[in-house]
Design an enzyme around this catalytic site. Structure first.
Site, PDB file in Angstrom:
ATOM      1  NE  ARG A  12      -0.710   0.224   4.975  1.00 22.65           N
ATOM      2  CZ  ARG A  12      -1.258   0.696   6.086  1.00 22.65           C
ATOM      3  NH1 ARG A  12      -2.456   1.268   6.054  1.00 22.65           N
ATOM      4  NH2 ARG A  12      -0.629   0.599   7.240  1.00 22.65           N
ATOM      5  CB  SER A  39      -6.285   3.089   6.078  1.00 16.49           C
ATOM      6  OG  SER A  39      -6.439   3.402   7.432  1.00 16.49           O
ATOM      7  CD  GLU A  66     -17.607   1.513   1.344  1.00 24.03           C
ATOM      8  OE1 GLU A  66     -16.893   1.545   2.367  1.00 24.03           O
ATOM      9  OE2 GLU A  66     -18.847   1.696   1.365  1.00 24.03           O
ATOM     10  CG  PHE A  93     -14.953  -2.333   3.375  1.00 28.27           C
ATOM     11  CD1 PHE A  93     -15.601  -3.298   4.138  1.00 28.27           C
ATOM     12  CD2 PHE A  93     -14.172  -1.397   4.025  1.00 28.27           C
ATOM     13  CE1 PHE A  93     -15.462  -3.331   5.520  1.00 28.27           C
ATOM     14  CE2 PHE A  93     -14.024  -1.421   5.401  1.00 28.27           C
ATOM     15  CZ  PHE A  93     -14.666  -2.384   6.158  1.00 28.27           C
ATOM     16  CG  HIS A 117      -6.031  -2.791   5.221  1.00 28.40           C
ATOM     17  ND1 HIS A 117      -5.615  -1.658   4.550  1.00 28.40           N
ATOM     18  CD2 HIS A 117      -5.803  -2.558   6.538  1.00 28.40           C
ATOM     19  CE1 HIS A 117      -5.158  -0.768   5.421  1.00 28.40           C
ATOM     20  NE2 HIS A 117      -5.253  -1.293   6.640  1.00 28.40           N
ATOM     21  CG  ASP A 125      -9.085  -3.647  11.730  1.00 35.57           C
ATOM     22  OD1 ASP A 125      -9.117  -3.221  12.895  1.00 35.57           O
ATOM     23  OD2 ASP A 125      -8.840  -2.922  10.752  1.00 35.57           O
TER      24      ASP A 125
END
Length: 319
Positions: A12, A39, A66, A93, A117, A125
């Site tokens: 990332r 993030s 989203e 997501f 992620h 998480d």
């Protein structure tokens, strides 16, 4: 260009480096995140926020929506061939925006989906945030590129592919955890979808082929080192994109995954669904076919058997 001496980094972070480099040479690149820019690391640092009164800026604040974000990016991509939109959230997501992503593929809208992620490696998480079936589900979707780079060179390669594919959307699955810069990775390799990063065999006849993607490519490489110490001829293949590999010539595919070599082991921190296509009936697919758990990345990888030791044991079973 990244070398094994370059510091380990999360893909990332490497993605952010790519986006900011591309923004300097692609005036039509613009995008943002569903309220996760800090993030997802998708901020274009030299630009402000795109607003009614600041139309020249390029950071789009989509908010926590989203599906709407994906739909907006489809509109941008289809509005003008000079605009290249990207949008971002956690990979899990994509479930909230799958219809918009499917419309990208159906409409030939070259949206770049920056999904961070990307596995149980995100850690504490827990299972609500840890993708399992997502890689397999997008590999099943027509006219979309599912890319899972392992390090800096592969992340740069994934962005090159994504930018050049203007009639096909791309999803980049990127890690939260730091990953080593691996010897043998390349931008050119990514463009082939799957390619050899190391091989001590001769005559295209390795004893076993280890196939890894993303954060697990490093694990495959470590397993190969151990097997070679025991005298095995081992080929390690990075499989960044199934779709791109499928488009290569039969000769190229044979040079990477020779039909005569049935001893194959794949390792990926996600569902094993579909891997039988690549490892064959005599091979083994190491993956995760249950929901994740809340724990630090290193601990959960060990608990779920996504380890070099597991890859070595599987290799010994098949060869």
């Amino acid at each position: 260009m990244y070398t094994p001496e370059s510091p380990a980094d999360a893909t990332r972070n490497l993605s952010q480096q790519c986006l900011n480099a591309l923004a300097k040479v692609l005036p039509g690149l613009l995008g943002g995140s569903a309220d996760l820019a800090s993030s997802n690391l998708t901020l274009l640092k030299m630009f402000g926020n795109f607003q009614k009164d600041t139309p020249k800026e390029r950071n789009v604040r989509f908010g926590v929506r989203e599906h709407g974000m994906g739909a907006i990016c489809n509109g941008i991509a289809l509005h003008s061939p000079g605009l290249i939109p990207y949008c971002a959230t956690f990979f899990v997501f994509t479930d909230y925006m799958r219809a918009a992503i499917r419309i990208s593929a159906l409409s030939e809208a070259g949206v770049i989906y920056v999904m961070t992620h990307d596995s149980i490696g995100l850690g504490e998480d827990g299972p609500t945030h840890q993708p399992i079936e997502h890689l397999a589900s997008f590999r099943a979707m027509p006219n979309i590129l599912m890319l899972r780079p392992a390090d800096g060179n592969e992340t740069a390669g994934a962005y090159k592919v994504a930018v050049l594919n203007r009639k096909r959307p791309s999803i980049l699955a990127l890690s939260r955890q730091k990953l080593a810069q691996l010897p043998g990775t390349s931008i050119e390799g990514v463009e082939k979808g799957g390619y050899i990063i190391s091989d001590n065999s001769s005559g295209n006849k390795p004893d076993v082929i280890l196939i890894g993607t993303g954060s697990e490519l490093e694990i495959a490489a470590k397993a190969a080192d151990e097997l070679r110490k025991e005298g095995k001829a081992v080929r390690v293949v990075s499989f960044v994109s199934w779709e791109l590999f499928d488009e290569q010539s039969d000769d190229y595919k044979e040079s990477v995954l020779p039909v005569a070599v049935s001893a194959r082991v794949s390792i990926e921190a996600g569902s094993t669904f579909g891997w039988e296509k690549l490892v064959g009936p005599k091979g083994k697919a190491i993956g995760i076919d249950r929901f994740g758990a809340s724990a630090p990345a290193g601990k959960i990888y060990k608990e779920f058997g996504i380890t070099a030791e597991a890859a070595v044991a599987a290799a010994k079973e098949v060869c």
